[in-house]
Scaffold this active site. Structure first.
Site, PDB file in Angstrom:
ATOM      1  N   PHE A  14       0.831  -1.211   0.000  1.00 25.42           N
ATOM      2  CA  PHE A  14       0.000   0.000   0.000  1.00 25.42           C
ATOM      3  C   PHE A  14       0.863   1.258   0.000  1.00 25.42           C
ATOM      4  O   PHE A  14       0.833   2.062  -0.947  1.00 25.42           O
ATOM      5  CB  PHE A  14      -0.927  -0.058   1.224  1.00 25.42           C
ATOM      6  CG  PHE A  14      -1.621   1.222   1.572  1.00 25.42           C
ATOM      7  CD1 PHE A  14      -2.239   1.998   0.606  1.00 25.42           C
ATOM      8  CD2 PHE A  14      -1.683   1.650   2.898  1.00 25.42           C
ATOM      9  CE1 PHE A  14      -2.889   3.181   0.942  1.00 25.42           C
ATOM     10  CE2 PHE A  14      -2.327   2.818   3.246  1.00 25.42           C
ATOM     11  CZ  PHE A  14      -2.922   3.593   2.270  1.00 25.42           C
ATOM     12  N   TYR A 148       5.269  -7.660  15.958  1.00 28.62           N
ATOM     13  CA  TYR A 148       5.329  -6.451  15.128  1.00 28.62           C
ATOM     14  C   TYR A 148       5.932  -5.289  15.905  1.00 28.62           C
ATOM     15  O   TYR A 148       6.847  -4.608  15.430  1.00 28.62           O
ATOM     16  CB  TYR A 148       3.923  -6.095  14.638  1.00 28.62           C
ATOM     17  CG  TYR A 148       3.863  -4.917  13.700  1.00 28.62           C
ATOM     18  CD1 TYR A 148       4.450  -4.979  12.428  1.00 28.62           C
ATOM     19  CD2 TYR A 148       3.203  -3.745  14.051  1.00 28.62           C
ATOM     20  CE1 TYR A 148       4.384  -3.904  11.561  1.00 28.62           C
ATOM     21  CE2 TYR A 148       3.134  -2.665  13.184  1.00 28.62           C
ATOM     22  CZ  TYR A 148       3.717  -2.756  11.943  1.00 28.62           C
ATOM     23  OH  TYR A 148       3.652  -1.683  11.073  1.00 28.62           O
ATOM     24  N   LYS A 152       9.697  -3.514  15.119  1.00 26.48           N
ATOM     25  CA  LYS A 152       9.863  -2.098  14.775  1.00 26.48           C
ATOM     26  C   LYS A 152      10.741  -1.377  15.795  1.00 26.48           C
ATOM     27  O   LYS A 152      11.532  -0.497  15.432  1.00 26.48           O
ATOM     28  CB  LYS A 152       8.490  -1.424  14.685  1.00 26.48           C
ATOM     29  CG  LYS A 152       7.650  -1.883  13.499  1.00 26.48           C
ATOM     30  CD  LYS A 152       8.312  -1.519  12.178  1.00 26.48           C
ATOM     31  CE  LYS A 152       7.395  -1.780  10.984  1.00 26.48           C
ATOM     32  NZ  LYS A 152       8.021  -1.401   9.701  1.00 26.48           N
TER      33      LYS A 152
END
Length: 327
Positions: A14, A148, A152
């Site tokens: 995206f 996740y 990060k």
């Protein structure tokens, strides 16, 4: 004068695909890289005929080689939606650790400037609202979202280590909820989930009581912020997002009004570690980048709704997923 060359990882996703468009528009040579585990070539197929665009089907968790000079690197390769990183947790951790290590090595050898896509997820379930960059977060490292969040957080730490130890030029963008065309309708995020349910004539599913908040940034605004950050002199993490906060319940009402459907909202149990608040403090972006979002939610949602309506019926009717309010 020779064009500058930029490597964009996660290019078929995206955000990555919109960044490819922007740098093509700015007359760069764009090297797009994606392993297509969550990306979709349809997002960038319009760029394939261009002589200043090339695509590499590659997993950045493995050694990354690019011939010739590379002036800039944008690392956007990572599953970014709950349904993805809950389904492929190991790959999510690897792209945030092995992947960033490989790209930092490439940047060092090519003397490139590297910008990494971090996330508001580094703040976890915040106890401070809005969230400034100085806030260290409230993260459960072993919860379902930890793969996740910690990927990060590690990615940020690794990037700063290369910046301070090797003097590498690095930039860190902390991205808050973003939406727009090319989102996957079934990727587990609340905005496409609500619109998908509306298009199918289903009730909108809200987890919790709907009082948790989010703030949604239109993709063109986000891309502009990333572009300005890349060419700034600022090396510390920076929030890019829209501070216009709204509750999930209010957002559901907006979607019902936008789509003209007669559905109601139904409420289910809140998932583990779901953030209660999510709103960026963009003081630094305003001051340092002279950036703030321009596209209002009503305008952005209308464009996004028209995009989703244009999708093939089989995609709209595909429902083999679970979604969460957390993105």
């Amino acid at each position: 004068m020779a064009r500058k060359r930029i490597l964009i990882t996660g290019a078929a996703g995206f955000l990555g695909s919109h960044l490819c468009d922007r740098f093509i528009k700015e007359d760069f040579d764009v090297i797009a890289m994606d392993n297509l585990i969550t990306g979709d070539l349809r997002n960038i197929e319009h760029l394939f005929p261009l002589e200043n665009f090339e695509f590499h089907h590659h997993d950045v968790s493995k050694f990354v080689y690019v011939s010739g000079n590379v002036d800039y690197i944008l690392h956007f390769a990572s599953p970014a939606s709950p349904i993805d990183y809950l389904k492929i947790p190991i790959q999510t951790l690897k792209v945030g650790s092995l992947g960033i290590h490989n790209l930092l090595g490439l940047a060092r050898s090519k003397k490139s400037r590297l910008l990494i896509a971090s996330t508001s997820e580094v703040y976890g379930d915040p106890t401070v609202n809005p969230q400034p960059e100085e806030y260290w977060g409230n993260v459960n490292p072993v919860g379902p979202r930890g793969v996740y969040d910690e990927a990060k957080r590690f990615q940020e730490a690794m990037t700063m280590a290369y910046h301070t130890f090797h003097g590498l030029e690095t930039r860190i963008v902390r991205i808050f909820n973003t939406y727009g065309p090319r989102m996957r309708l079934n990727d587990g995020r609340v905005l496409p989930a609500f619109i998908g349910q509306a298009l199918r004539g289903e009730d909108l599913t809200v987890f919790g009581d709907g009082s948790q908040t989010r703030s949604f940034c239109y993709v063109d605004d986000l891309v502009e912020g990333i572009y300005r950050l890349l060419f700034s002199d600022y090396s510390q993490p920076m929030n890019i997002g829209n501070p216009d906060e709204i509750t999930i319940r209010e957002f559901g009402e907006e979607i019902i009004k936008l789509t003209g459907t007669k559905q109601k909202m139904v409420f289910k149990e809140l998932p583990t570690d779901d953030p209660k608040q999510r709103r960026p403090d963009i003081t630094k972006a305003r001051k340092i980048l002279n950036w703030e979002p321009k596209v209002g939610r009503a305008e952005g949602l209308k464009i996004t709704y028209e995009y989703f309506k244009s999708l093939p019926e089989k995609e709209i009717n595909h429902k083999d997923f679970t979604y969460y309010n957390n993105k």
